[in-house]
Design an enzyme around this catalytic site. Sequence first.
Site, mmCIF file in Angstrom:
data_model
loop_
_atom_site.group_PDB
_atom_site.id
_atom_site.type_symbol
_atom_site.label_atom_id
_atom_site.label_comp_id
_atom_site.label_asym_id
_atom_site.label_seq_id
_atom_site.Cartn_x
_atom_site.Cartn_y
_atom_site.Cartn_z
ATOM 1 N N SER A 3 20.172 43.654 -20.726
ATOM 2 C CA SER A 3 21.410 43.659 -21.495
ATOM 3 C C SER A 3 22.495 42.902 -20.739
ATOM 4 C CB SER A 3 21.873 45.091 -21.739
ATOM 5 O OG SER A 3 22.378 45.621 -20.526
ATOM 6 N N LYS A 4 23.596 42.684 -21.410
ATOM 7 C CA LYS A 4 24.720 41.968 -20.820
ATOM 8 C C LYS A 4 25.195 42.680 -19.555
ATOM 9 C CE LYS A 4 29.405 40.574 -22.004
ATOM 10 N NZ LYS A 4 29.850 41.080 -20.721
ATOM 11 N N ARG A 5 25.170 44.004 -19.619
ATOM 12 C CA ARG A 5 25.561 44.829 -18.472
ATOM 13 C C ARG A 5 24.773 44.478 -17.212
ATOM 14 N NH1 ARG A 5 25.409 50.015 -19.255
ATOM 15 N NH2 ARG A 5 27.175 51.383 -19.062
#
Length: 505
Positions: free
Chosen positions: A263-265
């Site tokens: 994910s972007k995280r």
Amino acid sequence: MASKIRVRFAPSPTGPLHMGGVRTALYNYLFAKKHGGDFLLRIEDTDQKRFVPGADTYIQKALEWCGIPASEGDGIGGEHGPYKQSDRSALYATELNRLLETGNAYKAFDTSEEMDVLRKAAEKNGDVWQYDASTRMSMRNSLSLSADQLAQLEENNTPYTIRFRMPDAARDYGFNDAIRGHIIVSTGVLDDKVLMKTDGLPTYHLANVVDDHHMAISHVIRGEEWLPSAPLHGLLYEAFGWDAPVFAHLSLILKPTGNGKLSKRDGDQGGFPIFPLNWEDPQTGVVSSGYREQGYLPEAFINMLLLLGWSSGDEKELFSMEEAIAAFELEGVTKSGARFNPDKTKWFNEQYLRQLPTDAAVAAFRECAKGEVDQWDDARCIHVLDMMLERVSFMHEISAHRYLFEAPATLDEKLVAKKWKPETAGYVLQLKAVLASVESFDSSSIETVFKAFLEENNLGFGAVLLPFRLVLTGKGGGPSMFDFASFLGREETMRRIDLGLAKVS
Ligand code: GLU
């Protein structure tokens, strides 16, 4: 199945394109090119609430930078346009009417509040409520209500959705996935999905199927998250009386730890980009970093993505686009998730950096070292590239080696303390005298006199080479000192030796 291979990349413009999306586009592109087919770009913007301004142009720019442009589609044109779903509403309405007429779809007047009550009641009993073949006759829809009741509702302009009518009696529905093999699902577990919302706009499912048919798509290659929707889509094709395309669902890209979807995280935490290009959120102004701006070459990024979930079956790792097109097969796509490896991504960049044609490398170096090398001729730039390219992962890292541009302000203190002996300065001065008289100040002449000097004085390499390096660069590691001294030239080499010696004493 349509005779010509036609595939599409169909992103929703709800934000920037994630690298998983780029991989989907890449596999579609390779598959199309391999089979002499077409690769389309369709913008799926039926969910207007989630539309993010600029996302559609970002997608196009990203595909261009990656070297996988669509040959037909939004912003490009083609015979099957328009390629933005918000421009195709009339078609969806016409096709949906056919489903209503054939009894494959129906109008449902239930409000979301009414359905929430049912859902919550079922939850209390540990059940799940859904709008399906088993519940629909107790709901308010065009199948359950009388003609009078319906007429009344329509007269009052009561909002309604249109739902797909799953088979009344459950049956097995099977289809072939080109990556996962034969998949069978009982229609009894599927709900009557909404095809048109109360605002008259189609849902993803309807628009996607109608468009794939009208755009003569032969293969639907997309992310695993759409696998659960594939039976519904297959049943929609059946209901329309159309041949379904071949489906191929790509596995997920996993976090570097292997646990869960990337994910972007993870990018923010791990310090690596998730997006191909920088993206500035139009609402918050927050910029997410892109591979391009971090100094990755598109070829490296694409080669990394190619092998993230696909394998040619042998050990080969470096693929040009032509080689990838020739080698790509859906059979080589892995069924299990592919773990993303940021270090390997850097490795790919290093490989492509070192393969850059000289002109391109010089241009890229000049760009990265703007203001510092403007007066340099190409030969001087090439000299730096020859010394430094194999020591960096990114072009912009070269200019961080300040000794290329200026004499070191300090010499590595720890190394000086450890390696600088009382006799060292004497050796360096003697070496300076030798270098002062060497005829041609090129790398191999310097190397020759250096070695002769060691031999005459019965000295080991280490006794002089490291001190020599320290005075010229201030550091303990770096390019070959013979190359580097010749790059500096005689005068600057002499000057740095004096400066360095003054610093140690
Ligand atoms: N609009 C969908 C997405 O953004 C496309 C799914 C599909 O390719 O069918 O993922």
